[in-house]
Scaffold this active site. Structure first.
Site, PDB file in Angstrom:
ATOM      1  N   ASP A  73      29.405  43.488  -1.010  1.00 14.64           N
ATOM      2  CA  ASP A  73      29.970  44.701  -1.595  1.00 14.64           C
ATOM      3  C   ASP A  73      28.979  45.207  -2.635  1.00 14.64           C
ATOM      4  OD1 ASP A  73      31.706  46.796  -2.238  1.00 14.64           O
ATOM      5  OD2 ASP A  73      33.473  45.514  -2.155  1.00 14.64           O
TER       6      ASP A  73
ATOM      7  N   GLY B 149      25.222  44.684  -2.132  1.00  9.89           N
ATOM      8  CA  GLY B 149      24.556  45.661  -1.287  1.00  9.89           C
ATOM      9  C   GLY B 149      25.507  46.745  -0.840  1.00  9.89           C
ATOM     10  N   ASP B 150      24.984  47.659  -0.044  1.00  8.05           N
ATOM     11  CA  ASP B 150      25.759  48.790   0.444  1.00  8.05           C
ATOM     12  C   ASP B 150      25.987  48.615   1.937  1.00  8.05           C
ATOM     13  OD1 ASP B 150      26.874  51.199   1.141  1.00  8.05           O
ATOM     14  OD2 ASP B 150      25.352  52.439   0.154  1.00  8.05           O
TER      15      ASP B 150
ATOM     16  N   HIS C  62      39.900  52.732   5.726  1.00  6.02           N
ATOM     17  CA  HIS C  62      40.824  53.822   5.387  1.00  6.02           C
ATOM     18  C   HIS C  62      40.321  54.637   4.199  1.00  6.02           C
ATOM     19  CE1 HIS C  62      43.340  52.281   1.818  1.00  6.02           C
ATOM     20  NE2 HIS C  62      42.298  51.507   1.916  1.00  6.02           N
TER      21      HIS C  62
END
Length: 348
Positions: free
Chosen positions: A212, A238-239, A258
């Site tokens: 995350d 991280g992304d 979501h």
């Protein structure tokens, strides 16, 4: 109004009629703010030891006794609290959920959604319907998460309101899928690490990989350490919109998609597809909206997210569509009766 019309109107009020049902729905917003107020006062906590006279409750919470009585009387009529004798109240099973120490406590959620800046956004749902844009940004000038981040006094309440019940919902969904034999589980978008910590505690020998945003890693490290499973986990800041760690038998994407539109959802799923083995599985923990008029809590939640941000929930057919665009196929959907389900996917 003629006498005949008047009698007809009274009959409608005293029956299970469309009129009575709509009046009941109309009272919903008022009940919400009554619940917000009693949650803020901690009334349920005060009643944890047993029934109390309203005068004592008012004294403990620095409230007006008459006003408090009238609100509790109204809520008791809905099964929230009960008036066990004149002006003496006790908890019901519904009111128990307002206790701070209840495992599925909604006290913080009622406090959060009763805040004026939230109310003002809900009141502008018409703007969202007309434009498709979040009413929250229209009213408050910024996105919800940015608004809260700029106000330290709200951050703790917001975190709590989003946390406990949400984690319970996620865990209930994950429990419907058999993780026996899984050696490495990669939690994509692990937030504060609570779900991964619970899974690792229940499955000794499993290795967990957390990924995350870097600013989330310290909180996840604390959570995993407190659960005694930090040694079984690898934390990656991280992304996930850019890349996902390889090597997972299972990729758990829990309450992440979501929050994303279709393009970003497909990007995350493609990143997973690029690094997963042919026998690996993707588990998407998310609400799955049933088709048609079937009642389901996520239908209201989805429209709420429409007002508050750019998030959305999906039907099974909509999940199948984004999975296919990412090179995945829908294998199964389990836990359909729960607020969140597990959408199981494998490589095409």
């Amino acid at each position: 109004m003629s006498q005949g019309t008047d009698v007809s109107y009274m009959k409608e009020l005293h029956s299970e009629s469309p009129l009575s049902a709509m009046i009941e729905l109309h009272s919903g917003v008022r009940i919400t703010y009554m619940l917000q107020a009693v949650a803020e006062l901690g009334i349920a906590d005060q009643l944890a030891g047993g029934p109390l006279p309203v005068d004592e409750l008012a004294k403990r919470t620095e409230s007006n006794a008459d006003a408090l009585y009238r609100v509790l009387r109204a809520l008791a009529g809905k099964g929230i609290f009960t008036e066990v004798s004149r002006r003496v109240f006790a908890l019901t099973s519904l009111a128990e959920v307002l206790r701070s120490d209840h495992p599925n406590s909604l006290r913080d959620a009622f406090q959060m959604h009763g805040q004026k800046f939230m109310h003002d956004a809900y009141a502008e749902v018409g703007h969202t319907i007309r434009t498709g844009q979040p009413a929250f940004e229209y009213v408050n000038g910024t996105q919800l998460f940015e608004y809260v981040a700029q106000r330290p006094e709200l951050q703790e309440l917001f975190g709590k309101s989003m946390g406990k019940a949400n984690r319970q919902i996620q865990l209930a969904a994950v429990e419907t899928y058999d993780l026996t034999g899984v050696q490495t589980l990669v939690a994509v978008g692990g937030a504060q690490g609570h779900v991964l910590a619970e899974i690792l505690a229940r499955h000794p020998g499993m290795r967990g990989v957390y990924v995350d945003r870097p600013r989330m890693v310290p909180a996840a490290e604390h959570t995993l350490s407190a659960a005694g499973v930090l040694d079984a986990a690898e934390l990656v800041g991280g992304d996930y919109l850019e890349s996902v760690p390889p090597g997972g038998d299972v990729y758990l994407v829990s309450h992440v998609l979501h929050q994303l539109g279709d393009d970003d959802t497909i990007t995350v799923l493609r990143n997973i597809r690029q690094v997963m083995a042919e026998n690996s599985r993707v588990l998407v923990v998310n609400a799955v909206i049933p088709e048609g008029d079937v009642p389901h809590p996520t239908k209201i939640l989805d429209s709420t997210m429409l007002v508050l941000g750019r998030s959305r929930d999906r039907t099974e057919a909509e999940f199948e569509e984004v999975l296919q665009k990412a090179g995945l196929r829908l294998v199964d959907t389990v836990g359909r009766a729960l607020p969140s389900s597990v959408v199981v996917a494998a490589p095409l």
